[in-house]
Design a protein around this motif. Structure first.
Motif, short mmCIF file in Angstrom:
data_model
loop_
_atom_site.label_atom_id
_atom_site.label_comp_id
_atom_site.label_asym_id
_atom_site.label_seq_id
_atom_site.Cartn_x
_atom_site.Cartn_y
_atom_site.Cartn_z
N LYS A 15 0.84 -1.19 0.00
CA LYS A 15 0.00 0.00 0.00
C LYS A 15 0.88 1.25 0.00
O LYS A 15 2.00 1.23 0.54
CB LYS A 15 -0.91 0.00 1.22
CG LYS A 15 -2.03 -1.04 1.17
CD LYS A 15 -3.03 -0.71 0.07
CE LYS A 15 -4.21 -1.67 0.09
NZ LYS A 15 -5.18 -1.36 -0.98
N ALA A 17 0.90 3.86 1.76
CA ALA A 17 1.32 4.28 3.10
C ALA A 17 2.51 3.48 3.58
O ALA A 17 3.41 4.01 4.25
CB ALA A 17 0.15 4.14 4.09
N GLU A 20 5.64 4.71 1.63
CA GLU A 20 6.14 5.98 2.17
C GLU A 20 6.89 5.76 3.48
O GLU A 20 7.93 6.37 3.72
CB GLU A 20 4.98 6.95 2.37
CG GLU A 20 4.42 7.50 1.07
CD GLU A 20 3.50 8.69 1.30
OE1 GLU A 20 3.88 9.60 2.06
OE2 GLU A 20 2.40 8.71 0.72
N GLN A 21 6.33 4.91 4.34
CA GLN A 21 6.96 4.66 5.63
C GLN A 21 8.30 3.97 5.44
O GLN A 21 9.28 4.27 6.14
CB GLN A 21 6.03 3.80 6.50
CG GLN A 21 6.06 4.20 7.97
CD GLN A 21 5.04 3.43 8.79
OE1 GLN A 21 4.04 2.96 8.27
NE2 GLN A 21 5.29 3.31 10.07
N GLU A 160 -5.13 1.07 4.18
CA GLU A 160 -4.55 2.38 3.89
C GLU A 160 -3.93 2.99 5.13
O GLU A 160 -2.95 3.70 5.07
CB GLU A 160 -5.63 3.32 3.35
CG GLU A 160 -6.14 2.95 1.97
CD GLU A 160 -5.06 3.05 0.91
OE1 GLU A 160 -4.05 3.72 1.15
OE2 GLU A 160 -5.22 2.46 -0.16
N SER A 161 -4.53 2.71 6.28
CA SER A 161 -4.02 3.27 7.53
C SER A 161 -2.94 2.37 8.10
O SER A 161 -3.19 1.23 8.43
CB SER A 161 -5.16 3.39 8.56
OG SER A 161 -4.66 3.86 9.79
N VAL A 162 -1.72 2.89 8.16
CA VAL A 162 -0.61 2.11 8.66
C VAL A 162 -0.16 2.69 9.99
O VAL A 162 0.26 3.85 10.06
CB VAL A 162 0.59 2.13 7.68
CG1 VAL A 162 1.74 1.32 8.24
CG2 VAL A 162 0.15 1.57 6.34
N ASP A 164 2.03 3.78 13.11
CA ASP A 164 3.44 4.12 13.25
C ASP A 164 4.12 3.04 14.07
O ASP A 164 3.57 2.53 15.04
CB ASP A 164 3.60 5.47 13.95
CG ASP A 164 5.05 5.94 13.92
OD1 ASP A 164 5.41 6.62 12.95
OD2 ASP A 164 5.79 5.61 14.86
#
Length: 203
Positions: A15, A17, A20-21, A160-162, A164
């Motif tokens: 995904k 997210a 990006e992480q 979509e929500s990963v 932290d």
């Protein structure tokens, strides 16, 4: 990072997210960045201003030191027998993101398998953190992750929500085996140094 760039270049199994992480955790954000380490020590090299300059540094140290390249700090030399075989694709932003995220997705599957292929969002921060550790050291549970076979399977928490990796769920506790692994990582972290560029060169 631009969403269109991620969609075009990154491994579709990850995904946006997560991509990006991952890039934020391992890379300096510079597609021409070249990091060279030998014996666990950072070697200062001139900062490349062009792809040609970057490739010159990569070929100079390839086979003699650990060389990481580009947005994902991909380990140059993986699967390459001779430094002369290294291609300029390594410093192309799109290609670097493609091969970097494909490799990281494989490492995440390796780590997820160790965790029993659990798919809960509570497990994801642990899998992601261990996968980043494995990416940076080249090792997970005694095996070279860059040469390991892909175990297949899904990547946990592909929402979509990963979360932290530093945010543990409220009231969450590690099992005894996970706590022991955490201690082992702390103890052995400074001593694990893997020269990935030499793996291909000696075959």
């Amino acid at each position: 990072m631009d969403a269109a760039f991620i969609e075009q270049c990154a491994d579709p199994l990850l995904k946006p997210a997560i991509v990006e992480q991952f890039v934020s955790a391992v890379g300096p954000g510079d597609p021409l960045a070249v990091t060279v380490k030998s014996g666990g020590r950072l070697i200062l090299v001139p900062k490349p201003k062009t792809p040609d300059e970057a490739m010159e540094v990569i070929r100079q140290y390839g086979g003699q030191a650990v060389v990481r390249v580009g947005l994902t700090q991909f380990p140059a030399g993986v699967g390459v027998k001779d430094p002369s075989e290294l291609k300029p694709d390594l410093v192309d932003p799109c290609e670097n993101l493609r091969i970097g995220t494909e490799m990281f997705a494989r490492i995440m599957r390796i780590v997820a398998k160790w965790y029993g292929n659990a798919t809960s969002k509570e497990v994801f921060p642990l899998v992601f953190e261990d996968a980043i550790y494995a990416w940076n050291t080249g090792q997970f549970e005694g095996q070279s992750v860059f040469q390991a076979e892909d175990p297949g399977g899904a990547i946990v928490d592909r929402k979509e929500s990963v979360p932290d990796i530093t945010d543990a769920p409220a009231g969450a506790t590690l099992s005894q085996s996970e706590a022991e692994r955490s201690d082992e990582k702390e103890i052995g972290a400074a001593g694990i140094r893997v020269d990935l560029s030499r793996i291909g060169g000696q075959k």
